[in-house]
Write a protein that holds these residues in place. Structure first.
Motif, PDB file in Angstrom:
ATOM      1  N   ARG A 226      29.904  28.387  -1.664  1.00  0.00           N
ATOM      2  CA  ARG A 226      29.437  27.089  -1.170  1.00  0.00           C
ATOM      3  C   ARG A 226      29.434  26.038  -2.268  1.00  0.00           C
ATOM      4  N   VAL A 227      28.979  26.441  -3.458  1.00  0.00           N
ATOM      5  CA  VAL A 227      28.963  25.507  -4.592  1.00  0.00           C
ATOM      6  C   VAL A 227      30.375  25.072  -4.932  1.00  0.00           C
ATOM      7  N   ASN A 228      31.302  26.029  -4.948  1.00  0.00           N
ATOM      8  CA  ASN A 228      32.697  25.702  -5.253  1.00  0.00           C
ATOM      9  C   ASN A 228      33.282  24.774  -4.201  1.00  0.00           C
ATOM     10  N   CYS A 229      32.927  25.038  -2.934  1.00  0.00           N
ATOM     11  CA  CYS A 229      33.430  24.204  -1.850  1.00  0.00           C
ATOM     12  C   CYS A 229      32.884  22.788  -1.953  1.00  0.00           C
ATOM     13  N   GLU A 230      31.579  22.684  -2.218  1.00  0.00           N
ATOM     14  CA  GLU A 230      30.964  21.365  -2.344  1.00  0.00           C
ATOM     15  C   GLU A 230      31.510  20.619  -3.552  1.00  0.00           C
ATOM     16  N   ASN A 233      34.884  19.329  -2.635  1.00  0.00           N
ATOM     17  CA  ASN A 233      34.779  18.178  -1.726  1.00  0.00           C
ATOM     18  C   ASN A 233      34.360  16.915  -2.474  1.00  0.00           C
ATOM     19  N   ILE A 234      33.413  17.080  -3.404  1.00  0.00           N
ATOM     20  CA  ILE A 234      32.969  15.924  -4.194  1.00  0.00           C
ATOM     21  C   ILE A 234      34.114  15.375  -5.033  1.00  0.00           C
ATOM     22  N   ALA A 235      34.850  16.303  -5.663  1.00  0.00           N
ATOM     23  CA  ALA A 235      35.986  15.882  -6.484  1.00  0.00           C
ATOM     24  C   ALA A 235      37.038  15.165  -5.639  1.00  0.00           C
ATOM     25  N   ALA A 240      39.627  10.160  -4.146  1.00  0.00           N
ATOM     26  CA  ALA A 240      40.079   9.255  -3.083  1.00  0.00           C
ATOM     27  C   ALA A 240      39.509   7.853  -3.287  1.00  0.00           C
ATOM     28  N   ALA A 241      38.216   7.782  -3.644  1.00  0.00           N
ATOM     29  CA  ALA A 241      37.585   6.477  -3.871  1.00  0.00           C
ATOM     30  C   ALA A 241      38.239   5.753  -5.031  1.00  0.00           C
ATOM     31  N   PRO A 275      32.025   1.097  -5.308  1.00  0.00           N
ATOM     32  CA  PRO A 275      33.142   2.023  -5.548  1.00  0.00           C
ATOM     33  C   PRO A 275      32.784   3.504  -5.348  1.00  0.00           C
ATOM     34  N   ASP A 276      31.505   3.841  -5.447  1.00  0.00           N
ATOM     35  CA  ASP A 276      31.115   5.250  -5.346  1.00  0.00           C
ATOM     36  C   ASP A 276      30.486   5.612  -4.005  1.00  0.00           C
TER      37      ASP A 276
END
Length: 311
Positions: A226-230, A233-235, A240-241, A275-276
């Motif tokens: 889950r940590v790796n997935c999150e 996703n954050i990265a 993208a931003a 931007p974030d």
């Protein structure tokens, strides 16, 4: 003490109350660690193992099944590398081999000690459990469950390995066989299969410890996933931003935001100011507010427009 050693210690202390189960376990030890030799007084039986528990368990089983003790000796070899038990009385040895179904009714060796064990000695499920218990005590080992799941039984002959595999399959435990130099290894690598094996051989204390370690390990792995997935996703969101801001700044310099349609112009200004911020939050800054999918659509349009003008 390793986990494998603690399992063997528990199996050593477990002695079946039924004589037929005691004989089945003794047959397993004879099958994997026993030999028949010739001496000046006739044939003798010897059980030799690097683990003292195997020899001590053999002695216990012989006492209980034949009510003997004085005719056997337990020693350690000269190099101190192995223990052995010798039954020097030929008549007693004959009784033992006949009871374990290694001799036929006429007292002749029906099959070698290394050939598949007579099915009559392991016809009952309880006797099959006892046989597997003796097999693991003799030639088995397993890894620490905190480090991984691996249980194996090392056999000298393929016929031995195939019989163990068949017995395990009878308890719905799937085991595989691999050749390792001159040995044939029956192994289980699934946590559920190892758990079932410990239950079959009645190592209940080890089973509880194994299951506790298994639960902790599974929870740890789930949390890590889950940590790796999150994190991924954050990265992905941050990248993208950053790309969106870069494209909007390019449009601002090369094209001018005032030349954009009202919806896209307002979206570009909000993204530059925040931007974030995630998409849902960006939508709340628009007038009128726009949902997450609408924000994503407008940002994608801005990026496509920037790519088109770069060509």
């Amino acid at each position: 003490m390793s986990f494998s050693s603690s399992v063997k210690e528990e199996l050593y202390r477990h002695v079946s109350t039924a004589r037929h189960c005691q004989l089945a376990e003794l047959a397993a030890i004879l099958h994997f660690c026993g030999s028949i030799g010739s001496g000046e007084h006739g044939n003798f039986i010897q059980i030799r193992a690097e683990n003292a528990l195997v020899v001590r368990k053999s002695f216990t089983l012989l006492q209980k099944t034949f009510n003997i003790s004085t005719e056997t000796t337990v020693q350690r070899d000269e190099n101190g590398g192995a223990y052995f038990l010798t039954v020097s009385d030929p008549e007693l040895g004959k009784r033992i081999l006949q009871s374990a179904r290694f001799l036929d009714s006429e007292g002749k060796l029906a099959s070698g000690l290394r050939d598949p064990v007579n099915r009559m000695i392991i016809k009952n499920a309880c006797c099959q459990r006892a046989f597997l218990r003796g097999a693991f005590l003799s030639v088995g080992s397993m890894s620490d469950p905190e480090k991984g799941y691996h249980l194996e039984l090392v056999c000298g002959l393929l016929t031995q390995a195939l019989q163990l595999q068949e017995l395990l399959l009878g308890f719905e435990i799937e085991a595989k066989i691999i050749r390792r130099k001159k040995y044939f290894v029956v192994y289980i690598k699934e946590g559920a299969g190892i758990s079932d094996f410990l239950n079959v051989v009645e190592a209940h204390v080890a089973l509880m410890e194994f299951e506790n370690s298994r639960v902790v390990r599974d929870v740890r792995n789930t949390v890590n996933r889950r940590v790796n997935c999150e994190t991924a996703n954050i990265a992905k969101t941050v990248n993208a931003a950053a790309r969106q801001v870069e494209d909007i700044q390019w449009l601002q310099q090369k094209y001018g935001l005032e030349n954009l349609p009202e919806g896209l112009r307002q979206m570009a200004q909000v993204r530059l100011e925040h931007p974030d911020a995630p998409l849902k939050e960006l939508g709340s800054y628009l007038d009128p507010p726009v949902g997450k999918s609408g924000v994503n659509h407008r940002l994608r349009k801005l990026c496509e427009l920037a790519d088109r003008f770069r060509l």
